[in-house]
Design an enzyme around this catalytic site. Sequence first.
Site, PDB file in Angstrom:
ATOM      1  N   GLY A 128     -15.031 -13.500 -25.955  1.00 33.73           N
ATOM      2  CA  GLY A 128     -15.299 -14.770 -26.334  1.00 33.73           C
ATOM      3  C   GLY A 128     -15.883 -15.757 -25.231  1.00 33.73           C
ATOM      4  O   GLY A 128     -15.977 -15.282 -24.195  1.00 33.73           O
ATOM      5  N   ALA A 181      -2.401 -17.901 -23.208  1.00 35.45           N
ATOM      6  CA  ALA A 181      -3.149 -18.960 -22.962  1.00 35.45           C
ATOM      7  C   ALA A 181      -3.861 -19.682 -24.292  1.00 35.45           C
ATOM      8  O   ALA A 181      -4.620 -20.607 -24.298  1.00 35.45           O
ATOM      9  CB  ALA A 181      -4.350 -18.889 -22.023  1.00 35.45           C
ATOM     10  N   THR A 183      -3.670 -21.248 -28.188  1.00 32.61           N
ATOM     11  CA  THR A 183      -3.061 -22.363 -28.662  1.00 32.61           C
ATOM     12  C   THR A 183      -3.001 -22.412 -30.181  1.00 32.61           C
ATOM     13  O   THR A 183      -3.801 -21.237 -30.839  1.00 32.61           O
ATOM     14  CB  THR A 183      -3.608 -23.838 -28.236  1.00 32.61           C
ATOM     15  OG1 THR A 183      -4.848 -23.888 -28.732  1.00 32.61           O
ATOM     16  CG2 THR A 183      -3.722 -23.784 -26.937  1.00 32.61           C
ATOM     17  N   MET A 226      -3.479 -24.373 -19.600  1.00 34.43           N
ATOM     18  CA  MET A 226      -3.488 -24.012 -17.922  1.00 34.43           C
ATOM     19  C   MET A 226      -3.854 -24.729 -16.905  1.00 34.43           C
ATOM     20  O   MET A 226      -4.095 -24.241 -15.878  1.00 34.43           O
ATOM     21  CB  MET A 226      -4.232 -22.511 -18.129  1.00 34.43           C
ATOM     22  CG  MET A 226      -3.843 -21.558 -18.961  1.00 34.43           C
ATOM     23  SD  MET A 226      -2.393 -20.685 -18.196  1.00 34.43           S
ATOM     24  CE  MET A 226      -1.552 -19.833 -19.430  1.00 34.43           C
ATOM     25  N   HIS A 260     -11.452 -33.435 -28.418  1.00 32.57           N
ATOM     26  CA  HIS A 260     -11.850 -31.856 -28.226  1.00 32.57           C
ATOM     27  C   HIS A 260     -13.229 -31.886 -28.930  1.00 32.57           C
ATOM     28  O   HIS A 260     -13.536 -32.600 -29.894  1.00 32.57           O
ATOM     29  CB  HIS A 260     -10.890 -31.038 -28.663  1.00 32.57           C
ATOM     30  CG  HIS A 260      -9.729 -30.764 -27.772  1.00 32.57           C
ATOM     31  ND1 HIS A 260      -8.694 -31.614 -27.735  1.00 32.57           N
ATOM     32  CD2 HIS A 260      -9.444 -29.891 -26.765  1.00 32.57           C
ATOM     33  CE1 HIS A 260      -7.818 -31.321 -26.928  1.00 32.57           C
ATOM     34  NE2 HIS A 260      -8.441 -30.401 -26.185  1.00 32.57           N
ATOM     35  N   HIS A 261     -13.915 -30.536 -28.633  1.00 28.39           N
ATOM     36  CA  HIS A 261     -15.223 -30.326 -29.444  1.00 28.39           C
ATOM     37  C   HIS A 261     -14.813 -30.084 -31.053  1.00 28.39           C
ATOM     38  O   HIS A 261     -13.801 -30.110 -31.404  1.00 28.39           O
ATOM     39  CB  HIS A 261     -15.740 -29.098 -28.723  1.00 28.39           C
ATOM     40  CG  HIS A 261     -14.732 -27.983 -28.834  1.00 28.39           C
ATOM     41  ND1 HIS A 261     -14.590 -26.996 -29.700  1.00 28.39           N
ATOM     42  CD2 HIS A 261     -13.931 -27.783 -27.823  1.00 28.39           C
ATOM     43  CE1 HIS A 261     -13.715 -26.068 -29.488  1.00 28.39           C
ATOM     44  NE2 HIS A 261     -13.157 -26.360 -28.225  1.00 28.39           N
ATOM     45  N   LYS A 316     -13.048 -26.976 -32.516  1.00 24.37           N
ATOM     46  CA  LYS A 316     -11.363 -26.823 -32.400  1.00 24.37           C
ATOM     47  C   LYS A 316     -11.101 -26.987 -33.707  1.00 24.37           C
ATOM     48  O   LYS A 316     -11.044 -27.886 -34.728  1.00 24.37           O
ATOM     49  CB  LYS A 316     -10.979 -27.582 -31.430  1.00 24.37           C
ATOM     50  CG  LYS A 316      -9.473 -27.867 -31.144  1.00 24.37           C
ATOM     51  CD  LYS A 316      -9.080 -28.466 -30.050  1.00 24.37           C
ATOM     52  CE  LYS A 316      -7.378 -28.411 -29.783  1.00 24.37           C
ATOM     53  NZ  LYS A 316      -7.122 -26.876 -29.212  1.00 24.37           N
ATOM     54  N   GLY A 322      -2.384 -28.535 -28.794  1.00 26.21           N
ATOM     55  CA  GLY A 322      -1.225 -28.056 -28.340  1.00 26.21           C
ATOM     56  C   GLY A 322      -0.834 -28.831 -27.073  1.00 26.21           C
ATOM     57  O   GLY A 322       0.528 -29.267 -26.785  1.00 26.21           O
ATOM     58  N   THR A 323      -1.742 -29.238 -26.220  1.00 23.95           N
ATOM     59  CA  THR A 323      -1.591 -29.980 -25.081  1.00 23.95           C
ATOM     60  C   THR A 323      -1.075 -31.360 -25.377  1.00 23.95           C
ATOM     61  O   THR A 323      -0.040 -31.976 -24.855  1.00 23.95           O
ATOM     62  CB  THR A 323      -3.029 -30.203 -24.225  1.00 23.95           C
ATOM     63  OG1 THR A 323      -3.102 -29.022 -23.775  1.00 23.95           O
ATOM     64  CG2 THR A 323      -2.544 -30.957 -23.144  1.00 23.95           C
TER      65      THR A 323
END
Length: 249
Positions: free
Chosen positions: A11, A84, A86, A111, A141-142, A145, A151-152
Amino acid sequence: MTNIILVGACGKMGGVIADVVSKRDDCKIAAGVDKLPQERAFPVYETINDVKETADVIIDFSHPSALDELLAYSKATGTALVIATTGYDDEQKKKIKDASETAPIFFTYNMSIGINLLANLAKKATEILGDDFDIEIVEKHHNQKIDAPSGTALMLADAICDVIPRPMKYEYDRHSKREKRTKNEIGLHSIRGGTIVGEHDIIFAGRDEIITLSHSARSKEVFAVGAVNAAIFMNGKTAGLYDMKELID
């Protein structure tokens, strides 16, 4: 030397991590895992159970659906797992916590060291500003997503709630309500568009003044570097649930 199994190797993030690792001399990728294997500088398998190489740590940048298999492998082999990915639901988060009782697991919603610093700053601001300021979180975000809010954003909200001595609720959608904002809520708002890597704003809105704490990721490499640092940190760790606080300290 830390040997890594990279899940999600083919990916976008897998490619970034492979590039970061190739420039370091304290770690290497022993094998990769991807549902759609492609040629890489290391062997790539369809499932982690097919991997023939041994490793010290697994880095997972794939999909929440892979969680059960990774937790089982980590527990069976004693291999440390850096999660890592989400988009986990509450049941999956509980599985991660339960698995950490018998396996070393590193789990964080983001991260980036900068984001984790932002969380600490937000907690400090909340303690100082108290009830006089309303708190809203905006994440961008892009357009590819899937999960929202990020999640952040939830991690930041959770961090803020840690220092508020009363129950808080998360408000995701106000358009269907016609009522005033309460003091017991934190608003979370999602924007999706273009190729935005990740931006998070925490807004403290008081009487006649606004304080905004912000973080902007300009490339995916910040997350890759954090994941690799976490993998090296987890090499040799005993069972337990670790996060960025231990890494930073």
